[in-house]
Scaffold this active site. Sequence first.
Site, PDB file in Angstrom:
ATOM      1  N   GLY A  14      44.458  30.375  39.495  1.00  0.00           N
ATOM      2  CA  GLY A  14      44.396  31.071  40.777  1.00  0.00           C
ATOM      3  C   GLY A  14      43.580  32.345  40.746  1.00  0.00           C
ATOM      4  N   HIS A  15      43.385  32.890  41.943  1.00  0.00           N
ATOM      5  CA  HIS A  15      42.549  34.071  42.149  1.00  0.00           C
ATOM      6  C   HIS A  15      43.023  35.277  41.347  1.00  0.00           C
ATOM      7  CE1 HIS A  15      45.484  36.344  44.576  1.00  0.00           C
ATOM      8  NE2 HIS A  15      45.885  35.146  44.978  1.00  0.00           N
ATOM      9  N   ASP A  16      42.072  36.051  40.855  1.00  0.00           N
ATOM     10  CA  ASP A  16      42.321  37.344  40.204  1.00  0.00           C
ATOM     11  C   ASP A  16      43.148  37.236  38.932  1.00  0.00           C
ATOM     12  OD1 ASP A  16      41.184  39.443  42.197  1.00  0.00           O
ATOM     13  OD2 ASP A  16      42.396  38.141  43.459  1.00  0.00           O
ATOM     14  N   THR A  17      43.284  36.039  38.404  1.00  0.00           N
ATOM     15  CA  THR A  17      43.989  35.869  37.135  1.00  0.00           C
ATOM     16  C   THR A  17      43.057  36.219  35.982  1.00  0.00           C
ATOM     17  OG1 THR A  17      45.685  34.312  37.832  1.00  0.00           O
ATOM     18  CG2 THR A  17      44.893  34.080  35.578  1.00  0.00           C
TER      19      THR A  17
ATOM     20  N   GLY B 190      46.715  36.459  40.343  1.00  0.00           N
ATOM     21  CA  GLY B 190      47.067  37.787  39.854  1.00  0.00           C
ATOM     22  C   GLY B 190      47.836  37.812  38.550  1.00  0.00           C
TER      23      GLY B 190
END
Length: 316
Positions: free
Chosen positions: A220-223, A240
């Site tokens: 997922g995003h920003d991981t 995250g």
Amino acid sequence: MKFPSPVSVQWIASLIDASIAGNINGSVTGINEIHRVEPGDIVFVDHPKYYDQCIHSAATCIIINTITPFPDGKTLLVTENPFEAYLTIVRHFRPYTPAVKAISDTAVIGQGTSIAPGAVIGNEVTIGNNCIIHPNVTILDHCTIGNNVIIQPGTVIGSDAFYYNSKKNREVWYKKMESCGRVVIEDDVEIGAGCTIDRGVTNDTVIGRGTRIDNMVHIGHDTIIGKNCLLAAQVGIAGGVEIGNGVTLWGQVGVSKTLTIEDNVTVLAQSGVGGLLEKGKTYFGSPADDAGIKKRELVWIKRIPEIWKKVMNNNE
């Protein structure tokens, strides 16, 4: 997302039609969401539940829908709809640019790199030296791929974040937070077939050097995934998340959002991670716990019928 150069808060206020409170002479260097905010950033908030978190974050400038107490030196940009203001800023600095060919003219591809037929390389993508990009791989705009990276067929790098502004007082409850972040794949990474790695909402999703990713993995995003990690098939990681170096996630492990897995952790297959995992331990189960403890619990669970039978016999 960082701006090409710093811009004044007065210019931003004009762009989004907001009034200014606090430091009217400041400047900002980018826009970010709360989980990745840094000094110089703009962040937006439109719910009282999150006012304090945003105002006391590292953000220099806060887009908000009402005046509320704030620390000296910060800037509030007050507007009726902070979410729409966020979208205005994103669309100004990173407008959608349609693809017109399989490999964009603005892509930079290093020496010795092989791009197979059917692959799509988006605008402003950078790919390092000696990479192998297999058929039907898609690398979307602004993503960065290091040297000696292998990406197997059908994988998508840089798809939009699964991230929405939710309001149940409107006909469409979930409105898309348009993604302006990137995916950064460091050197010597291998990514299997059919994987999806979402771009950051406003920052970077990062895969650390030497990490190996099996087929059908979602990130997922920003991981942020550290160096020399091993992710087996069908692992799913929410947005995250921060994963340290040397972490192993075996098949079908699920990781919830905005948590931390420390260095050299191993999570056994089909476990569900819902909180901090401490350095160097092996975990199992859902919710994931120390594997030794969890296995002993399973042994005792299997003995429940036997124990219950003895209890009933003793009561007769």
